[in-house]
Design an enzyme around this catalytic site. Structure first.
Site, short mmCIF file in Angstrom:
data_model
loop_
_atom_site.label_atom_id
_atom_site.label_comp_id
_atom_site.label_asym_id
_atom_site.label_seq_id
_atom_site.Cartn_x
_atom_site.Cartn_y
_atom_site.Cartn_z
N GLY A 1 1.05 -1.11 0.23
CA GLY A 1 0.06 -0.14 0.02
C GLY A 1 0.75 1.42 -0.04
O GLY A 1 2.25 1.12 -0.27
N ALA A 2 0.23 2.45 0.39
CA ALA A 2 1.07 3.79 0.13
C ALA A 2 0.52 4.53 1.30
O ALA A 2 -1.04 4.29 1.53
CB ALA A 2 0.81 4.28 -1.12
N GLY A 3 1.06 5.17 1.84
CA GLY A 3 0.72 6.35 2.89
C GLY A 3 1.25 7.55 2.62
O GLY A 3 1.82 7.99 1.88
N MET B 1 3.71 9.07 3.86
CA MET B 1 5.24 9.49 3.99
C MET B 1 5.78 8.38 2.92
O MET B 1 7.04 8.58 2.90
CB MET B 1 5.60 9.16 5.43
CG MET B 1 5.19 10.10 6.27
SD MET B 1 6.14 10.20 7.95
CE MET B 1 5.33 11.39 8.69
N GLY B 2 5.02 7.45 2.21
CA GLY B 2 5.68 6.82 1.25
C GLY B 2 5.03 5.53 1.12
O GLY B 2 4.12 5.25 1.60
N LEU B 3 5.62 4.66 0.26
CA LEU B 3 5.19 3.42 -0.24
C LEU B 3 5.74 2.10 0.90
O LEU B 3 6.54 2.49 1.76
CB LEU B 3 5.69 2.88 -1.36
CG LEU B 3 5.15 3.80 -2.66
CD1 LEU B 3 6.09 3.29 -4.05
CD2 LEU B 3 3.61 3.61 -3.00
N VAL B 4 4.71 1.36 0.98
CA VAL B 4 4.86 0.27 1.96
C VAL B 4 5.00 -1.12 1.19
O VAL B 4 4.18 -1.64 0.23
CB VAL B 4 3.91 0.03 2.91
CG1 VAL B 4 4.08 -1.08 3.92
CG2 VAL B 4 3.62 1.48 3.72
N LYS C 1 8.33 0.19 5.37
CA LYS C 1 7.72 1.50 4.90
C LYS C 1 9.15 2.55 4.43
O LYS C 1 10.07 2.56 5.14
CB LYS C 1 7.36 1.98 6.14
CG LYS C 1 6.73 3.29 5.72
CD LYS C 1 5.87 3.83 6.90
CE LYS C 1 4.29 3.27 6.95
NZ LYS C 1 3.68 4.01 7.77
N ASP D 1 -2.10 8.10 14.49
CA ASP D 1 -2.71 7.66 13.82
C ASP D 1 -3.40 6.19 13.76
O ASP D 1 -3.31 5.41 13.28
CB ASP D 1 -2.15 7.64 12.28
CG ASP D 1 -3.06 7.63 11.12
OD1 ASP D 1 -4.18 7.94 11.34
OD2 ASP D 1 -2.70 7.20 9.93
#
Length: 799
Positions: free
Chosen positions: A23-25, A27-30, A44, A138
């Site tokens: 996935g992605a958030g 702050m960046g990709l996971v 992450k 979060d």
């Protein structure tokens, strides 16, 4: 769910082999990765622009050190990290388990004892996280994985370090409005561990009821509910109220700490002396336990059957409630329609499933292009293989009462304008992104621009991607042949045709609002800054500080209209020259409290006035001088800007808007007189009402209401299966809108009859856009759809 790697993804990160995308958030990709010994980890990574910030690297390094100290049983342990790498990364133990969000969405609300079991495990995890000097910030259902022996809290590795608040970044957005604490919504830089306890209470509401405690139509409305209205606890068992209400005290000092929560919960969970009282099978329903076991064994999750009033797809990723009172939707086919196999040299084309006034239009799986479609010549050859469309109404639709969902309208309507055909040779397409898609698509000439972390430019004719930006774009505007975007602290411009870089500049803070018009780019940044930039080259034209900081969202930022910049500063609405920053006039609009705790919204009209909604007030101010023409007061606040329609009142001209409680107002533009007002049955959103062809259209809750613009007489009402998302779009006698029930609807604008509807795999995001007979829409299933505005997914039409 693991996605395949793209050509841009790394194949190795540190000592780990990268297997796929998780996935992605923000702050960046996971990524999912594997060590040399075969151990799977979640990695992450940090976005490039953050990695280039030395202050962020210092903060990240210290938080990695703190995260290594988190060793609680109910957390995913940090395995490795390299904060000094070119792209900093953090690896944690991979937990093959469904999230709390998945379990509730697929299995329904948890029993009270299961909620207590969950609360005890998360409280212990928070005790470990806080003990290491971190605040999660979060905590939400998607960040809690559920395994047989208890929950696992994830995504705490890049939380805010509480031991050194000086390192807290003001330009990194952390938190989810539906679950954040009041103090985090007001100032995310000064939260303590008590904020996580509030988020825990919010998360337990979702676990016990199936809906979050705060669920506005958008982040601004959600924060408004959080700060002004209190949580929605409908459906919460009485036995859980003391626990949850203690966690959700508005004052941080009134909440229990994690240790207190564990002590409070222990007698309820472990008083029986049962050996298995700490496992999921002791508390969760059998179906949820099966979901956990299936994920652990690598089996895909089984989607629940959808009933007429059920939860099958009524819960999207946001955890919104399933519709209760909406009429049942016709069930989709048991399987995708069979498409005759085309000749070997002819690609398959989508079959038209459902015709005008039929059931949900479905894009059959293998026959629908993901990305570019076949050539027009191939489409001609394959079109003969498509089955004929159905023409009858779906059997499960019963005839509604007059004026509702397509029954005879209460007032006859004028004939619609003749429909405009789609371009010759064009056929419907969809394009699947590798990440989430959000917002409203922009269409300029032969390209459609969509935000999915980066900006993607897709060819209108074929759906092929022309280019994408190399940077993340949280804000975007397309004007004068340029794409203007910001990844947060960087503002950049690209050629809208080819994607070539034109210029980029660093801003002093995170850009949360961006507009472009007449050669000027206007930005609003966190901390009260407003800047104007030369659109062609990126030079800063002027800057002001001290603007409002209560509402830092795209809707609440400084506004740019026809050479005038409007800034809410020091309790005054200021009109500035967009090129020089010189103040033309100011009006004492008041601060956030005097404006009802909602943002000021405005519309500059071609009649020489700017119409302003400020709390419960509506004002008409002269654009040139700021002189007040009239003032109107309503009983409830307005979240959306006014809509201006030129012409005299007898022909439907005037100012239209809906208040927070769903009452629609028609005001005379010359004197502010209340011509009429109509109360709808649900709350309004932040989207403006839509006025077209003498009709006022407003989405309110699950209903789309259409009123006569002159008299306010209700014309018709359509009830969707979920809350209406974004603003409807009207073109060529049709009205298009999306809903949280994952459907894109198209109705006849004159009588509200259903023309067609498209079932997608997720909630529609933003608003649909109609251009040249084509309707474009984005969905949380990561797809962009381009459909024939008249027929939906009809067969290709060629000349």
């Amino acid at each position: 769910m693991v996605d395949q790697l793209t050509q841009h993804d790394p194949r190795r990160i540190g000592p780990f082999e990268v297997l796929g995308r998780l996935g992605a958030g923000g702050m960046g990709l996971v990524y999912l990765a594997r060590s040399a010994s075969g151990r799977r980890v979640a990695i992450k990574t940090v976005r490039t622009e953050l990695a280039e910030d030395q202050l962020f690297r210092v903060r990240f390094t210290r938080e990695v050190e703190a995260a290594r100290a988190v060793s609680g049983f109910y957390t995913a342990a940090v395995v490795d990290a390299d904060p000094r790498a070119a792209v900093p990364w953090l690896a944690t133990a991979y937990v093959p388990a469904p999230s709390l969000e998945e379990i509730v969405n697929e299995c329904g609300p948890m029993p009270a004892q299961a909620v207590r079991w969950l609360a005890a495990g998360v409280a212990e995890a928070l005790q470990s996280i806080h003990g290491a000097g971190l605040v999660h910030r979060d905590l939400k259902p998607s960040n809690v994985l559920v395994v047989e022996d208890g929950p696992r809290v994830i995504d705490f590795g890049i939380a805010s370090g509480v031991s050194n608040t000086r390192l807290t970044m003001t330009n990194v957005a952390v938190g989810t409005p539906a679950y954040m604490s009041p103090e985090q919504a007001k100032d995310s830089r000064s939260v303590t561990g008590a904020s996580d306890v509030f988020s825990l209470g919010s998360m337990l509401v979702f676990a016990a009821t199936g809906h979050p405690p705060f669920h506005g139509a958008n982040p601004v409305e959600t924060v408004f509910m959080l700060l002004r209205e209190g949580p929605d606890l409908e459906g919460l068992p009485d036995e859980l109220r003391p626990l949850i209400e203690s966690c959700m005290q508005m004052e941080a000092t009134g909440r229990p700490n994690p240790a207190d929560l564990q002590a409070q919960l222990a007698p309820h969970l472990f008083g029986s002396g049962s050996d298995d009282s700490g496992t999921a099978s002791a508390w969760l329903p059998e179906r949820a336990v099966g979901l956990i076991e299936g994920r652990r064994n690598g089996r895909p999750a089984v989607k629940p059957a959808t009933t007429a009033g059920g939860r099958g797809h009524g819960h999207g990723p946001s955890g919104a409630r399933a519709p209760v009172h909406a009429p049942p939707l016709p069930p989709p086919p048991a399987h995708d329609p069979v498409v005759p196999a085309p000749p070997a040299h002819v690609p398959a084309v989508p079959a038209p499933v459902g015709a005008p006034d039929g059931g949900p239009v479905r894009l059959p799986g293998a026959a629908v292009p993901i990305g570019p479609g076949p050539r027009v010549a191939d489409m001609r050859a394959a079109a003969v293989a498509a089955p004929p469309p159905e023409s009858a109404l779906a059997a499960s639709w019963s005839r509604p009462r007059p004026g509702v969902n397509g029954a005879d309208p209460a007032v006859p309507a004028p004939a619609p304008a003749p429909p405009e055909a789609s371009p010759a040779g064009w056929r419907p397409w969809r394009f699947r992104m590798s990440n989430d898609v959000w917002g409203t698509p922009r269409v300029a000439e032969d390209l459609v621009y969509v935000t999915s972390f980066e900006v993607h430019a897709l060819d209108v004719a074929t759906g092929r991607r022309r280019f994408k930006t190399r940077d993340v774009a949280w804000s975007m505007a397309v004007a004068d042949g340029r794409i203007h975007a910001s990844d947060g602290p960087t503002l950049f411009a690209l050629d809208a045709r080819e994607g070539a870089d034109l210029w980029r500049v660093q801003t002093d803070a995170w850009v949360y609002s961006l507009q472009a018009d007449r050669g000027t780019v206007l930005t609003a940044t966190r901390g009260g800054g407003v800047q104007a930039w030369e659109a062609s080259a990126g030079q800063k034209l002027w800057e002001v500080t001290g603007a409002q900081t209560d509402f830092e969202s795209p809707e609440a930022g400084a506004a740019l209209h026809d050479g005038t910049a409007y800034v809410w500063q020091d309790a005054r609405l200021r009109a500035l020259d967009a090129r020089t920053g010189d103040e033309r006039w100011s009006y004492p609009i008041g601060d956030a409290a005097s404006c009802g705790g909602v943002p000021v919204r405005l519309t500059q009209a071609p009649d020489g006035y700017v119409y302003v909604a400020a709390g419960t007030r509506v004002l008409a101010l002269e654009v040139a001088s700021g002189h007040v023409r009239w003032h109107f007061e309503a009983p409830a606040v307005f979240l959306a800007p006014p809509t201006f329609v030129p012409g005299p009142a007898v022909t439907g001209g005037g100012v239209y808007l809906a208040d927070y409680l769903g009452t629609v107002y028609a005001l005379d533009a010359t004197d502010g007189r209340d011509r009429w007002r109509i109360a709808t049955e649900a709350r309004s959103s932040t989207d403006p009402v839509l006025v077209a062809a003498g009709h006022v259209h407003v989405g309110s809750g699950k209903g789309l209401y259409t009123l006569d613009a002159v008299t306010g007489t209700p014309k018709w009402r359509f009830q969707a299966g979920g809350d209406i998302v974004g603003a409807p779009a009207v073109a060529e006698g049709r009205i298009h809108f999306g809903s949280s029930d994952h459907l894109l609807y198209t109705l006849k604008a004159d009588d509200g009859r259903l023309r067609w509807k498209l079932a997608t795999g997720g909630e529609i995001t933003g608003s649909p856009v109609v251009r040249d007979g084509i309707v474009y829409a984005c969905s949380k299933d990561r797809c962009v759809y381009a459909l024939d505005a008249e027929k939906g997914t009809g067969t290709a039409r060629t000349t």
